[in-house]
Design a protein around this motif. Sequence first.
Motif, short mmCIF file in Angstrom:
data_model
loop_
_atom_site.label_atom_id
_atom_site.label_comp_id
_atom_site.label_asym_id
_atom_site.label_seq_id
_atom_site.Cartn_x
_atom_site.Cartn_y
_atom_site.Cartn_z
N ARG A 1 -3.83 -51.79 -38.54
CA ARG A 1 -2.98 -50.60 -38.46
C ARG A 1 -1.50 -50.96 -38.58
NH1 ARG A 1 -6.94 -47.99 -34.13
NH2 ARG A 1 -7.94 -46.44 -35.49
N TYR B 1 0.36 -48.92 -41.37
CA TYR B 1 1.34 -47.89 -41.00
C TYR B 1 2.78 -48.39 -41.03
CZ TYR B 1 -2.86 -45.47 -39.31
OH TYR B 1 -4.09 -44.87 -39.22
N VAL C 1 9.39 -49.62 -27.34
CA VAL C 1 8.58 -48.40 -27.32
C VAL C 1 9.44 -47.17 -27.07
CG1 VAL C 1 6.70 -47.21 -26.12
CG2 VAL C 1 6.55 -49.68 -26.56
N LYS D 1 11.20 -46.34 -30.18
CA LYS D 1 10.29 -46.38 -31.34
C LYS D 1 10.80 -47.31 -32.44
CE LYS D 1 8.53 -41.67 -30.65
NZ LYS D 1 8.29 -40.36 -31.30
N GLN E 1 4.83 -42.68 -35.04
CA GLN E 1 4.06 -42.18 -33.90
C GLN E 1 2.56 -42.47 -34.06
OE1 GLN E 1 5.53 -40.79 -31.10
NE2 GLN E 1 3.49 -41.10 -30.24
N ILE E 2 2.08 -42.44 -35.31
CA ILE E 2 0.67 -42.69 -35.57
C ILE E 2 0.26 -44.11 -35.15
CG2 ILE E 2 1.03 -43.49 -37.95
CD1 ILE E 2 -1.59 -42.06 -38.69
N LEU F 1 2.23 -45.84 -32.76
CA LEU F 1 2.57 -45.89 -31.34
C LEU F 1 1.41 -45.36 -30.48
CD1 LEU F 1 5.21 -46.86 -30.02
CD2 LEU F 1 5.90 -44.47 -29.82
N ASP F 2 0.69 -44.38 -31.00
CA ASP F 2 -0.43 -43.80 -30.25
C ASP F 2 -1.55 -44.81 -30.01
OD1 ASP F 2 0.86 -41.38 -30.18
OD2 ASP F 2 -0.20 -40.55 -31.92
N HIS F 3 -1.60 -45.87 -30.79
CA HIS F 3 -2.67 -46.87 -30.65
C HIS F 3 -2.22 -48.11 -29.87
CE1 HIS F 3 -5.55 -44.86 -33.27
NE2 HIS F 3 -4.55 -44.60 -34.11
N ASP G 1 -0.30 -50.33 -23.19
CA ASP G 1 0.89 -50.46 -22.34
C ASP G 1 1.36 -51.92 -22.34
OD1 ASP G 1 2.88 -50.20 -20.48
OD2 ASP G 1 1.51 -50.10 -18.75
#
Length: 455
Positions: free
Chosen positions: A294, A298, A316, A319, A337-338, A340-342, A345
């Motif tokens: 990814r 991405y 984070v 971004k 964001q696509i 960041l969602d994966h 923490d």
Amino acid sequence: MPLNSLLLQNVHENVHVFSMKLNYSEPKIYTGGVDISTWSKLTAKQKNNALERPWYLYFSFRDPSSGKLVRQPNIKAGANRFKTKTERYAYLRKLQQSLIQLLQFGFNPYEDNTDLENQFLSGEKTQSKKEPQIKNQVKEKDLKKENIKPKEVQEIPEKTIEEALDFALDIKVSMMNKNSFVQYSSRIGLFKKWLKSKEYLNKPLSFITRRIITEYLNEVLKRTSPRNRNNSRTDLASTFQLLEDNEWITVNFVKRIPKLKSVPKRNKTYSPKQEDEIFKYLEKNDPYMILFIRFVSYSFLRPIEICRLKVEDIDVENKLMYIKSKTKPVQKKIIPQILLDHLPDLSQKDPRANLFGRYEIGEVWDAEPINKRNEFSKRFKAVKDHFKLGSDYGIYSFKHTYVTKLYVKYVKTMTPQQAKSKLMNITGHVTLDALQKYLRDIDAEMPADYSEDFA
């Protein structure tokens, strides 16, 4: 005693035929780093660059204390006041002929040549004298007896080919990044191994020629591919340029060896069906690999750039990520964001740890980036083997796939130029031309169906 142009210009009036044992090399002309015989084929820029450099005569003479040929100071004698190739070369040719005759008459840079100089400058006829026999060692009292003057310039005896290549390696290690130097030193090591097999390695540096280099490159070509042959040529040209810059040699003849036409290998893009099947397979067998892919898909990063990322490089909150790229020491890119969602923490992870450790996110992994990349390539090989994918598919294919997706979507509502301008900021290409070439290479630009045009 240094030579001067007036002495050289008067030699022709006093020279007769004679023979004697040579204790010097044939004087040669340095013509600004180009082969004078190819002058007519050079570009205007190449000609100007050559004329901007100093042209001169150079030769070696046997040192009485060591018995070895030693490079003497360059002889310019005002040659560079001439601004054209024809005038400058003609002048140096005349000086070259005079220097040869002067050496034949017994000129010795380690002796007092006042009498010889007076004879030529006064126009008197002279008899050739035999050169003194050079002994391996000359005692101090003998130097006084022979009236040999101290050298004005401390000269270094000619080095061997091995010494020259080792010198280049010692310098290059400080000039190149670690990964590039590993590849460079490997190619030079193979060249040294070949020279040793030919019993060339311990010969004087002047022994090596363009023909020898070409012979080696031909063997690399037969053994591997045009691309490897060209890479070897590039590294050897870089090595000999370093030797020229440090005055170990006068001309880098390797750069005049032409490159061969080589078609670079490009990873193919995945079809929607292939992509879907690969992700389903990884979800069951290697879910950790999915996040790595990814990042390629991405953020359009190279696998080795991902392997260099540390936890602290991921911001984070804003971004952003900070990467060491191929073209910049540090490059700032957004984290979409696509992606960041994966991301898991990272707040409790060691900031200095690798973002992608060997087995988990935020793990310290003490290995070189290139070895880390190879590790992920080996893991992905299981995918390739399962789906029987060829060598033209790999992790980097996902970058091509997702760049194509974006471009195809953008051109639906934008002109091709607008789509490329937007895409350029995302992919990180420095110029529009570079992006356009990349899009052509991956076949992202495809024409619409033109069947109706035949009607």
